[in-house]
Design a protein around this motif. Structure first.
Motif, short mmCIF file in Angstrom:
data_model
loop_
_atom_site.label_atom_id
_atom_site.label_comp_id
_atom_site.label_asym_id
_atom_site.label_seq_id
_atom_site.Cartn_x
_atom_site.Cartn_y
_atom_site.Cartn_z
N ASN A 140 0.82 -1.21 0.00
CA ASN A 140 0.00 0.00 0.00
C ASN A 140 0.86 1.26 0.00
OD1 ASN A 140 -2.46 1.50 0.23
ND2 ASN A 140 -2.10 1.70 2.42
N VAL A 141 1.98 1.23 0.73
CA VAL A 141 2.87 2.38 0.78
C VAL A 141 3.74 2.48 -0.46
CG1 VAL A 141 4.72 3.46 2.12
CG2 VAL A 141 2.85 2.34 3.29
N LEU A 142 4.09 1.33 -1.06
CA LEU A 142 4.94 1.35 -2.25
C LEU A 142 4.29 2.11 -3.40
CD1 LEU A 142 6.44 -2.25 -2.42
CD2 LEU A 142 7.38 -0.21 -1.36
N LYS A 143 2.96 2.15 -3.42
CA LYS A 143 2.27 2.88 -4.48
C LYS A 143 2.52 4.38 -4.39
CE LYS A 143 -1.27 -0.71 -4.44
NZ LYS A 143 -2.68 -1.06 -4.15
N ILE A 144 2.99 4.84 -3.22
CA ILE A 144 3.37 6.23 -3.06
C ILE A 144 4.84 6.44 -3.41
CG2 ILE A 144 3.47 8.15 -1.40
CD1 ILE A 144 0.67 7.32 -1.98
N LEU A 145 5.64 5.40 -3.36
CA LEU A 145 7.09 5.55 -3.45
C LEU A 145 7.67 5.14 -4.79
CD1 LEU A 145 8.01 4.14 0.07
CD2 LEU A 145 7.47 6.48 -0.58
N GLY A 146 6.86 5.01 -5.84
CA GLY A 146 7.40 4.70 -7.15
C GLY A 146 6.68 3.59 -7.87
N ALA A 147 6.00 2.72 -7.15
CA ALA A 147 5.24 1.65 -7.78
C ALA A 147 3.87 2.17 -8.20
CB ALA A 147 5.09 0.46 -6.84
N SER A 148 3.18 1.39 -9.04
CA SER A 148 1.87 1.80 -9.54
C SER A 148 0.89 0.64 -9.43
CB SER A 148 1.95 2.24 -11.01
OG SER A 148 2.81 3.35 -11.16
N SER A 149 -0.38 0.97 -9.18
CA SER A 149 -1.44 -0.02 -9.17
C SER A 149 -2.76 0.68 -9.37
CB SER A 149 -1.47 -0.82 -7.87
OG SER A 149 -2.55 -1.72 -7.85
N ASN A 150 -3.61 0.11 -10.23
CA ASN A 150 -4.93 0.67 -10.48
C ASN A 150 -6.04 -0.24 -9.98
OD1 ASN A 150 -3.61 2.76 -11.85
ND2 ASN A 150 -5.20 2.89 -13.39
N SER A 151 -5.71 -1.12 -9.03
CA SER A 151 -6.70 -2.04 -8.49
C SER A 151 -6.89 -1.77 -7.01
CB SER A 151 -6.26 -3.49 -8.71
OG SER A 151 -7.21 -4.39 -8.17
N ASP A 152 -8.14 -1.56 -6.60
CA ASP A 152 -8.42 -1.23 -5.20
C ASP A 152 -8.05 -2.36 -4.25
OD1 ASP A 152 -9.40 1.16 -6.04
OD2 ASP A 152 -11.51 0.71 -5.69
N MET A 153 -8.36 -3.59 -4.65
CA MET A 153 -8.23 -4.70 -3.71
C MET A 153 -7.06 -5.62 -4.02
SD MET A 153 -12.14 -5.70 -2.73
CE MET A 153 -12.70 -6.13 -4.36
N SER A 154 -6.10 -5.14 -4.78
CA SER A 154 -4.93 -5.95 -5.12
C SER A 154 -3.70 -5.40 -4.41
CB SER A 154 -4.70 -5.95 -6.63
OG SER A 154 -3.49 -6.59 -6.96
N SER A 155 -2.84 -6.31 -3.95
CA SER A 155 -1.56 -5.92 -3.38
C SER A 155 -0.45 -5.98 -4.41
CB SER A 155 -1.22 -6.82 -2.18
OG SER A 155 -1.11 -8.17 -2.59
N GLN A 156 -0.77 -6.33 -5.66
CA GLN A 156 0.23 -6.40 -6.70
C GLN A 156 0.51 -5.00 -7.25
OE1 GLN A 156 0.41 -9.83 -9.24
NE2 GLN A 156 -1.53 -10.59 -8.46
N TYR A 157 1.70 -4.81 -7.78
CA TYR A 157 2.11 -3.50 -8.25
C TYR A 157 3.06 -3.66 -9.43
CZ TYR A 157 6.09 -4.79 -5.30
OH TYR A 157 7.14 -5.46 -4.72
N SER A 158 3.13 -2.62 -10.24
CA SER A 158 4.08 -2.57 -11.34
C SER A 158 5.03 -1.41 -11.10
CB SER A 158 3.36 -2.39 -12.69
OG SER A 158 2.67 -1.16 -12.73
N VAL A 159 6.24 -1.51 -11.64
CA VAL A 159 7.27 -0.50 -11.42
C VAL A 159 7.90 -0.13 -12.75
CG1 VAL A 159 9.44 0.03 -10.25
CG2 VAL A 159 7.74 -1.41 -9.11
N ARG A 160 7.77 1.12 -13.12
CA ARG A 160 8.44 1.70 -14.28
C ARG A 160 8.22 0.87 -15.55
NH1 ARG A 160 14.06 3.84 -11.34
NH2 ARG A 160 13.01 5.43 -10.09
N GLY A 161 6.96 0.59 -15.82
CA GLY A 161 6.62 -0.09 -17.06
C GLY A 161 6.64 -1.59 -17.00
N GLY A 162 7.09 -2.19 -15.90
CA GLY A 162 7.08 -3.64 -15.77
C GLY A 162 5.72 -4.14 -15.33
N ASN A 163 5.54 -5.47 -15.40
CA ASN A 163 4.27 -6.03 -14.94
C ASN A 163 4.44 -6.64 -13.55
OD1 ASN A 163 5.16 -8.77 -15.15
ND2 ASN A 163 4.65 -8.82 -17.31
#
Length: 819
Positions: A140-163
């Motif tokens: 949840n905090v990583l989404k503030i620090l450089g990672a991205s996620s567009n899913s409310d209920m997912s803990s998965q994230y992408s970083v700089r164009g990766g999946n």
């Protein structure tokens, strides 16, 4: 005794008593960056000093009611300076972490604002536990620090164009894994990382060192606590609960920390448009045990068991879309249900041998076993209707005319059983405090048994829809259709796959003075060999080499640091990357390759007499042998043909510091562009091409009621590609989803805020923290879409993309307690 002697004795006793009453103590354990106790550290202030014992333990008595500067020194580590102010007879616990590249000021919160040579983002675990979010935790905090996620209920994230598959996650230097069959964020359950057990969180957003594994995007490196005393915590909310406990044996040789977590997402699911009989439940148990027999050995066991049960029985759904002049509604009536189960077991042993003060060896063995099933039969009958837009009408907002009728039947009987075993040996050697050599070798065996039976039949106005790959003329109802009746999508495969991997790395770190600053350099290389075999498969062996370099220069005159990183980052295919769109394993899939360039500046400064840090990072990634994929919610389906090249470039800017005195907040801005070129057809946006992102993680408190703490988590991301059907040609459909906007806020009343001012007998003094929180998720009730549902209208010959909206505004109460 004479009267004078008696008076002098009383005076001496009084002075001694007053002197003792006007001192306090600082105590704790001095640790290195690997959470290992440091023996022989010197802890001093003025002319008073003590030395840590074999277990890193120390006690230092200091004067009370005045600010004292204490210095922690050791010949093999960089010094730490910390300021303390204790009350008379108060005992304050402080556990410093020493390494060769970091200075620490008054705990982990302040360390985040100082430039670091390795390009790490460090986060205080206390912040992680407090920040509100539907998936509260590290991700949840990583989404503030450089990672991205567009899913409310997912803990998965992408970083700089990766999946989602391109990120490494370590706990105590042990790589951890996720379930494989997850296709929806609401099926994921709990993240592996338990925030209640966490001591240290480091995040690398790119350009990481050779000692980390073979992924292309990022590294999340978690360290669990090594307890020094008994402690416990509890959390309860409308979304579930958690308990944890920790302790240490009398002889200080054994210590353990463990936790139980339970999650129930019913509160969140009930806020969605689809009405269901649904109660998803997730639970896990974790334990981390340390044994320090004395001498040169230290042993650790990390264990995890989790069970996710996902029973889903949709009933109805209505989604309004279209325009103000022509509003349209999609009504769906469901029959059937889905029954998914994910059961994972994980265990790891780690032994550390300290040959001498400069040489360390580590042996790590781990095993991960997952059994997953995905069963569903869901029939959805849909209607596209015209909505009454007349405000004065009695039927305003209701569907007045259905102009399209169809149905869709989805079926799956998917089972997967996976076993992953690792054995690793690593070593490190320090020479003259200026050079450090690290090396390691790892063997991994992966066994997968997978059955896929999945199909979809679509009917529109009584006519079966052929799959898009079947090119047979069909002009019903004017002429009869004489072609075969086949499912719209049909995936059937049975795979028995074994993958053996042998990887190794060697790395050199050094530092030297260059003019008016310090130069840090790291150079290393990784090698990875893997062999894919299995029932009915060709045996294929491949090898890749990954050289990597990191440079950093820190000025003496300022808290200013410049960093540059480059290197090749190969990602040998994991099981999901070997499986093509039809579910068949392709053993000749190559490792994806990425060449990273990262140029960064860290600037620490003081504003309003408080510390701040500004980090700016420019990056470029050139990718080859790209394994293209489609993204459906959180499920990735690879084409498994390495038919593309790609690139990603962008800018990340982060500002963090004490915007409110005594708290740390973060502001993040990012721009990124990533595109791919499949078979020389030209460049198009990748599924993770998210151009702009903006995030705020803000902490505050009410000035008149300092017990009330406020935490805000705000995210804005521009829309992702993915508004097109998953089966469609990406070069034909390049639509995007709507922008992602979300704000979560939490108000916590901290009962233990002024514990130091309470008498020792007060019942609240037993708690380190006791707080009651009120949280509002999606505060502004934004309608965020994760995918589109594509519906065909036989009447108008149109195809509509109807957004699948996620959660609306949700309220939650949370009680937390820590002993």
């Amino acid at each position: 005794m004479s009267l004078s002697n008696y008076f002098i004795g009383l005076l001496f006793l009084a002075v001694t008593t007053v002197s003792m009453a006007q001192t306090g103590k600082i105590t704790g354990v001095v640790l290195d960056e690997n959470n290992k106790p440091i023996e022989g550290a010197n802890i001093s202030y003025d002319m008073i000093s003590v030395t840590s014992d074999a277990n890193g333990f120390y006690v230092l008595e200091i004067p009370a009611d005045r600010k004292i500067t204490v210095r922690f020194k050791h010949v093999a580590f960089k010094s730490i300076t910390a300021n303390f102010q204790v009350k008379p007879q108060e005992i304050l616990e402080f556990n410093p972490v020493m390494d060769s590249e970091q200075e620490q000021l008054e705990g982990v919160v302040i360390t985040g604002v100082r430039p670091r040579a390795r390009g790490i983002i460090s986060v205080d675990p206390q912040v992680v536990r407090r920040i509100p979010g539907l998936n509260a935790g590290v991700e949840n905090v990583l989404k503030i620090l450089g990672a991205s996620s567009n899913s409310d209920m997912s803990s998965q994230y992408s970083v700089r164009g990766g999946n989602y598959d391109e990120n490494l996650v370590y706990v105590n230097e042990i790589e951890v894994y996720r379930p494989f069959l997850i296709r929806s964020g609401q099926q994921e359950g709990l993240s592996f990382v338990n925030s209640d057990l966490t001591q240290k969180i480091d995040f690398f957003a790119g350009g990481f060192e050779a000692k980390y594994g073979d992924k292309m995007s990022s590294v999340l490196d978690i360290t669990y606590r090594n307890p020094e005393k008994f402690g416990a915590s509890m959390e309860a909310s409308f979304l579930g609960g958690a308990v944890s406990a920790e302790g240490v044996s009398k002889d200080k040789k054994w210590s353990a920390i463990g936790g139980l977590r339970y999650r129930d997402n019913s509160l969140l699911v009930n806020s969605q448009e689809t009405q269901t009989n649904f109660r998803p439940r997730f639970m896990d148990a974790q334990v981390n045990i340390n044994f320090m027999p004395g001498g040169k050995w230290n042993h650790n066991f990390l264990g995890n068991a989790s069970y996710n049960r996902y029973n889903y029985q949709p009933l109805t759904r209505q989604t309004n879309f279209g325009t103000l002049d022509e509003p349209i509604a999609l009504q769906i009536f469901y029959e059937g249900q889905e029954d998914d189960r994910y059961q994972t077991l994980f265990g790891a042993f780690k032994s550390v041998y300290q040959a001498n003060e400069n040489t360390t060896y580590k042996i790590i063995a781990s095993a991960f076993h997952t059994q997953e099933q995905e069963y569903f039969d869901i029939d959805a009958s849909y209607f596209l209707g015209e909505v009454d837009a007349n405000i004065g009408s009695e039927t305003f907002g209701n569907v007045t005319f259905n102009r399209a009728i169809g149905s869709q039947l989805n079926h799956a009987r998917n089972n997967l059983d996976a076993l992953i075993m690792n054995f690793e040996i690593k070593g490190s050697h320090n020479e003259n405090r200026k050079h450090r050599f690290d090396w390691g070798a790892k063997f991994t065996h992966e066994n997968f048994r997978d059955r896929l039976v999945e199909w979809e039949v679509i009917d529109s106005a009584g006519f079966s829809i052929n799959p898009p790959v079947v090119d047979i003329p069909n002009d019903q109802p004017y002429n009869p259709y004489v072609g075969p009746l086949v499912p719209f999508q049909n995936v059937r495969a049975t795979n028995f796959v074994d993958i053996n991997r042998l990887s190794a790395f060697a790395q050199w770190n050094t530092r030297t003075r260059v003019r008016r600053g310090m130069l840090y350099a790291t150079a290393g290389v990784r090698a990875h060999n893997w062999t894919v075999s299995g029932r009915g498969l060709e045996t294929v062996t491949q090898t890749v080499f990954s050289p990597r370099v990191q440079l950093a220069y820190k000025l003496d005159s300022k808290d200013m640091l410049f960093r540059f990183s480059t290197g090749f980052y190969y990602q040998p295919p994991f099981y999901r990357e070997l499986r093509d769109m039809s579910g068949v394993v392709q053993p000749r899939v190559k490792a994806q390759q990425s060449l990273h360039f990262v140029l960064a500046n860290d600037y620490g400064f003081t504003m309003w007499n408080r510390p701040f840090k500004l980090v700016s990072e420019l990056y470029y990634k050139a990718m080859d042998d790209v394994n293209t994929y489609t993204l459906e919610n959180v499920r990735i389906r690879y084409r498994a043909n390495n038919d593309a090249v790609a690139y990603a470039y962008g800018l990340d800017v982060r500002l963090n510091g004490e915007f409110v005195k005594g708290t740390e907040s973060w502001f993040t801005f990012g721009y990124m562009k990533t595109e791919e070129n499949q078979n020389n057809r030209g460049y198009i946006a990748r599924p993770t091409d998210q151009r702009l992102k903006f995030g705020i993680l803000f902490q505050d408190y009410m000035p008149n009621i300092p017990n009330v703490k406020i935490y805000m988590n705000i995210v804005y991301n521009t829309g992702l590609p993915g508004g097109s059907p998953s089966y469609a040609d990406a070069y034909v459909y390049q639509t995007r989803l709507r922008d992602y906007r979300r704000a979560d806020v939490g108000f916590f009343y901290v009962f233990t805020e002024r514990n130091a001012q309470r008498p020792a007998s007060h019942w609240l003094r037993k708690f380190q923290d006791l707080s009651l929180g009120f949280e509002v998720f999606n505060m502004f009730n934004n309608q965020n879409a994760i995918t589109n549902t594509w519906v065909r209208d036989a009447y108008t010959k149109n195809q509509y993309g109807i957004p699948n909206f996620m959660t609306t505004r949700v309220f939650n109460l949370r009680l937390t307690a820590r002993l």
